[in-house]
Design a protein around this motif. Structure first.
Motif, short mmCIF file in Angstrom:
data_model
loop_
_atom_site.label_atom_id
_atom_site.label_comp_id
_atom_site.label_asym_id
_atom_site.label_seq_id
_atom_site.Cartn_x
_atom_site.Cartn_y
_atom_site.Cartn_z
N SER A 152 45.34 55.52 75.46
CA SER A 152 44.90 54.76 74.38
C SER A 152 44.92 53.22 74.84
O SER A 152 45.39 53.10 76.02
N PRO A 153 44.15 52.22 74.34
CA PRO A 153 44.27 50.78 74.74
C PRO A 153 45.84 50.44 74.54
O PRO A 153 46.80 51.01 73.90
N GLN A 154 46.26 49.03 75.22
CA GLN A 154 47.71 48.66 75.09
C GLN A 154 47.78 48.04 73.92
O GLN A 154 46.61 47.17 73.58
N LYS A 208 37.49 45.46 78.39
CA LYS A 208 36.96 46.65 78.34
C LYS A 208 36.37 46.99 79.75
O LYS A 208 36.04 46.11 80.27
N LEU A 209 36.09 48.22 79.96
CA LEU A 209 35.24 48.58 80.95
C LEU A 209 34.08 49.38 80.39
O LEU A 209 34.21 50.41 79.69
N VAL A 210 32.85 48.98 80.88
CA VAL A 210 31.70 49.12 79.97
C VAL A 210 30.43 49.76 81.15
O VAL A 210 30.31 49.02 81.96
N SER A 211 29.96 51.03 80.79
CA SER A 211 29.07 51.50 81.68
C SER A 211 27.73 50.79 81.34
O SER A 211 27.01 50.49 80.18
N ASP A 212 26.90 50.36 82.44
CA ASP A 212 25.54 49.66 82.28
C ASP A 212 24.76 50.59 81.80
O ASP A 212 23.48 49.85 81.26
N ALA A 213 24.68 51.66 81.90
CA ALA A 213 23.69 52.70 81.40
C ALA A 213 23.94 52.73 79.77
O ALA A 213 22.89 53.53 79.38
N GLY A 214 24.81 52.34 79.22
CA GLY A 214 24.99 52.19 77.61
C GLY A 214 25.78 53.39 77.32
O GLY A 214 25.79 54.51 77.67
N ARG A 272 47.34 42.10 83.38
CA ARG A 272 46.84 43.40 83.92
C ARG A 272 46.83 44.48 83.05
O ARG A 272 47.72 44.34 81.90
N GLY A 273 46.26 45.48 83.27
CA GLY A 273 46.11 46.73 82.21
C GLY A 273 45.47 47.66 83.34
O GLY A 273 44.82 47.58 84.46
N SER A 274 45.63 49.01 82.81
CA SER A 274 45.27 50.28 83.32
C SER A 274 44.70 51.22 82.37
O SER A 274 44.92 51.24 81.21
N THR A 275 43.62 52.25 83.19
CA THR A 275 43.28 53.32 82.02
C THR A 275 43.11 54.38 83.20
O THR A 275 43.08 54.00 84.36
N TYR A 276 42.74 55.62 82.62
CA TYR A 276 42.19 56.57 83.61
C TYR A 276 40.84 57.00 83.32
O TYR A 276 40.32 57.48 82.27
N PHE A 277 39.99 57.16 84.41
CA PHE A 277 38.56 57.60 84.16
C PHE A 277 38.52 59.05 84.43
O PHE A 277 39.15 59.47 85.41
N ASP A 302 38.39 51.19 76.50
CA ASP A 302 39.01 49.89 75.97
C ASP A 302 40.53 49.73 76.54
O ASP A 302 41.33 50.67 76.15
N LEU A 303 40.85 48.84 77.24
CA LEU A 303 42.28 48.74 77.70
C LEU A 303 42.93 47.90 76.62
O LEU A 303 44.21 47.87 76.96
N GLY A 304 42.52 47.45 75.62
CA GLY A 304 43.29 46.61 74.45
C GLY A 304 43.91 45.21 75.12
O GLY A 304 43.05 44.70 76.08
N ASP A 305 45.11 44.92 74.92
CA ASP A 305 45.79 43.74 75.13
C ASP A 305 46.16 43.84 76.45
O ASP A 305 47.08 44.84 76.82
N LEU A 306 45.73 42.84 77.68
CA LEU A 306 46.44 42.86 78.98
C LEU A 306 47.80 42.37 78.95
O LEU A 306 47.82 41.43 78.28
N ALA A 307 48.37 43.12 79.74
CA ALA A 307 49.89 42.28 79.89
C ALA A 307 50.12 41.18 80.68
O ALA A 307 49.69 41.18 81.92
N LYS A 308 50.59 40.16 80.30
CA LYS A 308 50.93 38.88 81.13
C LYS A 308 52.37 39.35 82.01
O LYS A 308 53.34 39.37 81.47
N GLU A 309 52.01 39.41 83.07
CA GLU A 309 53.37 39.69 83.97
C GLU A 309 53.77 38.51 84.62
O GLU A 309 53.38 37.26 84.48
#
Length: 340
Positions: free
Chosen positions: A332-334, A173-179, A197-202, A184-191
């Motif tokens: 979505s998450p993986q 997960k990528l979480v803002s410290d501001a709260g 690895r995993g990715s999302t878009y901000f 949520d990236l879900g399951d990272l892929a084992k390459e």
């Protein structure tokens, strides 16, 4: 902005249970007392004691009066193995399971198992070698790019990479410290290189400032958490006024090869169902780097979508909500599907 520095931290959480899948091999023939395949499950826990388990197929159980055993870790004293042998069984064979305690201070490696079978003709000892795997560990984690520079009117791809030892699955997960805000990236892929690895878009309205990458390495009932810091920079000219979208995803963890299954979830625009929205379903085979578009699914009046597939190979699914002039895209998450 002053940037605080934080190193990678790993902490253990949850109750420990056994990780399945490690091997056992016979150091001598099983012809006298055992037949078929032997299997074992054993690994060193992070904190709480667990049980090692070995399963054997006993020949001629009606002639057996008892089964006992011991197992010796490298450089340490032997431990008692307790078997669930049942007397009075007239079948040709009986599956028996032996268990013994494993602590966090025990060594990984090859443990010497001795199984003693007592029959009317006397006692016979069969030696085995049980491979006990080591503790899981998170040795590195990072976010790219860092800092994440937001761009007005556009989505910025953010990638995660983690180095993890002896985990069954890894999520992030990528979480803002501001709260409040997180991705949520879900399951990272084992390459192929062994890294996850995993990715999302901000979106351009993501909270600027300090963020935390949270990596979760799962192994049986234990979870190891690793954290690493990164920064998000506000877009020049401020954020656009588009509405947010969000999509959930679910699929069965395990599917028999050739069987059909569904990838499904719900699409939101803001806090309400995204009625009639067409979403894109993507799949990436395990061990590969590229997602392929597998088709489209249309959300119902309640925002729910579903797409049916035939199980062919292990891999990861994710669903994308295309953006419009008034609505942001989302990913979505993986979701990993194990095809057996």
């Amino acid at each position: 902005m002053k940037r605080r520095v934080r190193s990678l931290l790993a902490i253990a959480m949850g109750a420990a249970v056994l990780l399945a899948g490690t091997g056992v091999s016979a150091a001598a023939t099983m012809a006298d007392d055992f037949t078929g395949d032997a299997s074992a499950s054993a690994s060193i826990p992070l904190q709480n004691d667990v049980e090692g388990v070995v399963t054997l197929t006993l020949k001629g159980p009606s002639e057996v009066s008892g089964v006992t055993g011991s197992i010796e870790p490298p450089g340490k004293a032997a431990k008692t193995v307790t078997f669930d042998f049942r007397t009075g069984d007239t079948a040709a064979t009986q599956k028996i399971t032996g268990k013994w305690p494993i602590s966090k201070d025990d060594p990984a490696g090859e443990w010497k198992l001795s199984v003693v079978v007592t029959r009317g003709t006397g006692a016979n000892t069969t030696p085995f070698v049980v491979k006990v795997s080591g503790k899981q560990g998170i040795t590195g984690a990072k976010v790219s790019p860092n800092p994440v520079q937001l761009v007005k009117g556009k989505d910025v791809q953010v990638s995660v990479e983690a180095s993890v030892k002896d985990a069954t699955t890894v999520s992030a997960k990528l979480v803002s410290d501001a709260g409040g805000e997180f991705y949520d990236l879900g399951d990272l892929a084992k390459e192929a290189d062994g890294r996850y690895r995993g990715s999302t878009y901000f979106a351009d309205d993501s909270t600027p400032g300090d963020w935390t990458l949270e990596v979760y390495a799962h192994k049986g009932g234990e979870t190891l958490k690793g954290v690493a810091a990164f920064t998000v920079v506000a877009p020049e000219g401020g954020a656009s006024k588009k509405a947010k979208s969000r999509v959930t995803i679910a699929a069965p963890n395990k599917v028999t090869k050739g069987k059909t299954f569904k990838v499904y979830g719900k699409v939101y625009r803001g806090t309400k169902a995204y009625k009639g929205k067409i979403v894109e379903v993507y799949f990436k085979a395990k061990g590969t780097k590229t997602y392929k578009l597998m088709g489209f699914a249309k959300a119902t009046s309640t925002g729910k979508y579903a797409k049916t597939y035939t199980a062919k190979k292990d891999g990861y699914f994710r669903v994308r909500v295309p953006g419009t002039k008034t609505t942001r895209s989302s990913l979505s998450p993986q979701e990993f599907v194990d095809v057996r």
